[in-house]
Design a protein around this motif. Structure first.
Motif, PDB file in Angstrom:
ATOM      1  N   SER A 204       0.827  -1.203   0.000  1.00 41.05           N
ATOM      2  CA  SER A 204       0.000   0.000   0.000  1.00 41.05           C
ATOM      3  C   SER A 204       0.866   1.259   0.000  1.00 41.05           C
ATOM      4  N   LEU A 205       1.904   1.276   0.850  1.00 44.40           N
ATOM      5  CA  LEU A 205       2.770   2.454   0.893  1.00 44.40           C
ATOM      6  C   LEU A 205       3.563   2.600  -0.402  1.00 44.40           C
ATOM      7  N   ALA A 206       4.096   1.505  -0.918  1.00 45.55           N
ATOM      8  CA  ALA A 206       4.850   1.574  -2.172  1.00 45.55           C
ATOM      9  C   ALA A 206       3.976   2.084  -3.311  1.00 45.55           C
ATOM     10  N   ASP A 207       2.743   1.592  -3.385  1.00 48.51           N
ATOM     11  CA  ASP A 207       1.839   2.016  -4.450  1.00 48.51           C
ATOM     12  C   ASP A 207       1.398   3.466  -4.272  1.00 48.51           C
ATOM     13  N   THR A 208       1.405   3.954  -3.019  1.00 48.91           N
ATOM     14  CA  THR A 208       1.059   5.349  -2.760  1.00 48.91           C
ATOM     15  C   THR A 208       2.207   6.275  -3.160  1.00 48.91           C
ATOM     16  N   LEU A 209       3.440   5.836  -2.897  1.00 49.20           N
ATOM     17  CA  LEU A 209       4.608   6.662  -3.195  1.00 49.20           C
ATOM     18  C   LEU A 209       4.982   6.673  -4.677  1.00 49.20           C
ATOM     19  N   ARG A 210       4.736   5.564  -5.359  1.00 51.57           N
ATOM     20  CA  ARG A 210       5.260   5.419  -6.715  1.00 51.57           C
ATOM     21  C   ARG A 210       4.785   6.510  -7.679  1.00 51.57           C
ATOM     22  N   PRO A 211       3.497   6.846  -7.725  1.00 54.02           N
ATOM     23  CA  PRO A 211       3.081   7.906  -8.660  1.00 54.02           C
ATOM     24  C   PRO A 211       3.805   9.223  -8.397  1.00 54.02           C
ATOM     25  N   ALA A 212       3.984   9.563  -7.125  1.00 50.48           N
ATOM     26  CA  ALA A 212       4.692  10.802  -6.798  1.00 50.48           C
ATOM     27  C   ALA A 212       6.145  10.711  -7.234  1.00 50.48           C
ATOM     28  N   ALA A 213       6.791   9.571  -6.966  1.00 50.06           N
ATOM     29  CA  ALA A 213       8.189   9.408  -7.343  1.00 50.06           C
ATOM     30  C   ALA A 213       8.365   9.461  -8.856  1.00 50.06           C
ATOM     31  N   GLU A 214       7.441   8.827  -9.584  1.00 47.03           N
ATOM     32  CA  GLU A 214       7.549   8.807 -11.046  1.00 47.03           C
ATOM     33  C   GLU A 214       7.330  10.183 -11.664  1.00 47.03           C
ATOM     34  N   GLN A 215       6.641  11.049 -10.922  1.00 43.86           N
ATOM     35  CA  GLN A 215       6.421  12.415 -11.399  1.00 43.86           C
ATOM     36  C   GLN A 215       7.507  13.372 -10.918  1.00 43.86           C
ATOM     37  N   GLY A 216       8.565  12.799 -10.317  1.00 38.74           N
ATOM     38  CA  GLY A 216       9.697  13.619  -9.911  1.00 38.74           C
ATOM     39  C   GLY A 216       9.548  14.308  -8.576  1.00 38.74           C
ATOM     40  N   ALA A 217       8.702  13.810  -7.686  1.00 35.27           N
ATOM     41  CA  ALA A 217       8.522  14.428  -6.374  1.00 35.27           C
ATOM     42  C   ALA A 217       9.860  14.476  -5.636  1.00 35.27           C
ATOM     43  N   ASP A 218      10.118  15.604  -4.958  1.00 30.08           N
ATOM     44  CA  ASP A 218      11.357  15.714  -4.206  1.00 30.08           C
ATOM     45  C   ASP A 218      11.225  15.020  -2.858  1.00 30.08           C
ATOM     46  N   LEU A 219      12.302  15.092  -2.077  1.00 33.29           N
ATOM     47  CA  LEU A 219      12.347  14.381  -0.811  1.00 33.29           C
ATOM     48  C   LEU A 219      11.237  14.836   0.138  1.00 33.29           C
TER      49      LEU A 219
ATOM     50  N   ILE B  79      10.334   0.746  -1.567  1.00 30.59           N
ATOM     51  CA  ILE B  79      10.138   2.037  -0.907  1.00 30.59           C
ATOM     52  C   ILE B  79      11.478   2.720  -0.684  1.00 30.59           C
ATOM     53  N   MET B  80      12.455   1.956  -0.183  1.00 35.54           N
ATOM     54  CA  MET B  80      13.780   2.527   0.064  1.00 35.54           C
ATOM     55  C   MET B  80      14.444   2.955  -1.240  1.00 35.54           C
ATOM     56  N   THR B  81      14.224   2.218  -2.318  1.00 38.87           N
ATOM     57  CA  THR B  81      14.813   2.593  -3.605  1.00 38.87           C
ATOM     58  C   THR B  81      14.284   3.945  -4.072  1.00 38.87           C
ATOM     59  N   MET B  82      12.985   4.189  -3.888  1.00 37.43           N
ATOM     60  CA  MET B  82      12.425   5.492  -4.265  1.00 37.43           C
ATOM     61  C   MET B  82      13.035   6.606  -3.431  1.00 37.43           C
ATOM     62  N   LEU B  83      13.261   6.339  -2.158  1.00 39.66           N
ATOM     63  CA  LEU B  83      13.887   7.317  -1.286  1.00 39.66           C
ATOM     64  C   LEU B  83      15.331   7.576  -1.714  1.00 39.66           C
ATOM     65  N   LEU B  84      16.075   6.527  -2.002  1.00 37.08           N
ATOM     66  CA  LEU B  84      17.463   6.681  -2.418  1.00 37.08           C
ATOM     67  C   LEU B  84      17.570   7.433  -3.743  1.00 37.08           C
ATOM     68  N   ASP B  85      16.647   7.165  -4.658  1.00 40.60           N
ATOM     69  CA  ASP B  85      16.648   7.897  -5.931  1.00 40.60           C
ATOM     70  C   ASP B  85      16.482   9.391  -5.687  1.00 40.60           C
ATOM     71  N   ALA B  86      15.559   9.752  -4.782  1.00 40.15           N
ATOM     72  CA  ALA B  86      15.315  11.165  -4.489  1.00 40.15           C
ATOM     73  C   ALA B  86      16.527  11.798  -3.822  1.00 40.15           C
ATOM     74  N   CYS B  87      17.192  11.064  -2.939  1.00 36.69           N
ATOM     75  CA  CYS B  87      18.380  11.597  -2.259  1.00 36.69           C
ATOM     76  C   CYS B  87      19.549  11.737  -3.228  1.00 36.69           C
ATOM     77  N   ALA B  88      19.688  10.774  -4.134  1.00 35.68           N
ATOM     78  CA  ALA B  88      20.786  10.829  -5.098  1.00 35.68           C
ATOM     79  C   ALA B  88      20.630  11.997  -6.062  1.00 35.68           C
ATOM     80  N   ALA B  89      19.391  12.461  -6.264  1.00 36.70           N
ATOM     81  CA  ALA B  89      19.149  13.571  -7.191  1.00 36.70           C
ATOM     82  C   ALA B  89      19.492  14.929  -6.578  1.00 36.70           C
ATOM     83  N   LEU B  90      19.713  14.967  -5.258  1.00 33.88           N
ATOM     84  CA  LEU B  90      20.024  16.226  -4.583  1.00 33.88           C
ATOM     85  C   LEU B  90      21.515  16.532  -4.676  1.00 33.88           C
TER      86      LEU B  90
END
Length: 218
Positions: free
Chosen positions: A77-92, A134-145
């Motif tokens: 549920s959390l992964a599916d909630t985060l994924r659309p935001a992550a795919e749209q480039g949401a920041d940390l 979930i952690m991969t989406m977080l790491l992607d956002a951190c790596a982009a900073l």
């Protein structure tokens, strides 16, 4: 066979089994909300459903199998909630607020995966695979900073200790930021959801935002 009209390919028995399992999980969530995950009982659920305890064991081999499925559902549920935001480039920060909204919507679901471990329960290795997403989406956002300079000693420590990151190529500074983010987010959320801020006179949302601001590049 699946028909062109979208006919369910499952047999009547399979559909009935899925319905009963879903009902069992619904009663399990209600029981968790009332008494906590440690008090989860298949026999109590069977009583609520008006069937014998042994009857439920045809659908779940035991308490741990049921908890495993609830944990997997919560992570999914959390992964599916985060994924659309992550795919749209949401920041940390945006990802953090998405996590908070998900947690506030169902605190018991949050506590099942991020709260005190259920006594005697050990999740199978595959159960946490979704949490890795979930952690991969977080790491992607951190790596982009922009990288922090100079790297903190703990970031250097993490350079050769990245098993928890699933082999993610993020630089050490991003690994450090991801861990700091995760611990602060869950620290504030756990205290808020457990009611520890009640009566203290400040807005937990403002504290949450302030903690995030400390983690973002200035």
């Amino acid at each position: 066979m699946t028909g062109t009209g979208g006919t369910d390919p499952k047999s009547p028995r399979e559909r009935y089994r899925a319905q009963v399992r879903a009902e069992i999980k619904q009663h399990a969530w209600e029981q968790i909300a009332t008494a906590g995950a440690s008090a989860l009982s298949l026999n109590a659920i069977a009583k609520r459903m008006g069937v014998s305890g042994p009857a439920l064991y045809r659908y779940y081999a035991g308490r741990d199998e049921l908890i495993t499925e609830l944990v997997t559902d919560a992570y999914r549920s959390l992964a599916d909630t985060l994924r659309p935001a992550a795919e749209q480039g949401a920041d940390l920060a945006a990802l953090a607020h998405t996590v908070r909204a998900w947690a506030l919507a169902d605190p018991q679901r949050y506590f099942l995966v991020y709260g005190t471990p259920v006594p005697g329960f050990r999740a199978p290795a595959g159960t946490t695979a979704v949490s890795d997403e979930i952690m991969t989406m977080l790491l992607d956002a951190c790596a982009a900073l922009p990288a922090a300079e100079p790297a903190a000693p703990f970031a250097t420590h993490l350079a050769e200790r990245r098993e928890w990151a699933g082999g993610h190529p993020a630089p050490p500074a991003a690994l450090h930021r991801a861990l700091s983010f995760w611990t602060r987010v869950h620290g504030v959320l756990s205290l808020e959801l457990a009611g520890h801020f009640t009566g203290m006179g400040f807005d937990p949302a403002q504290l949450f935002a302030a903690e995030l601001a400390d983690l973002l590049p200035r």
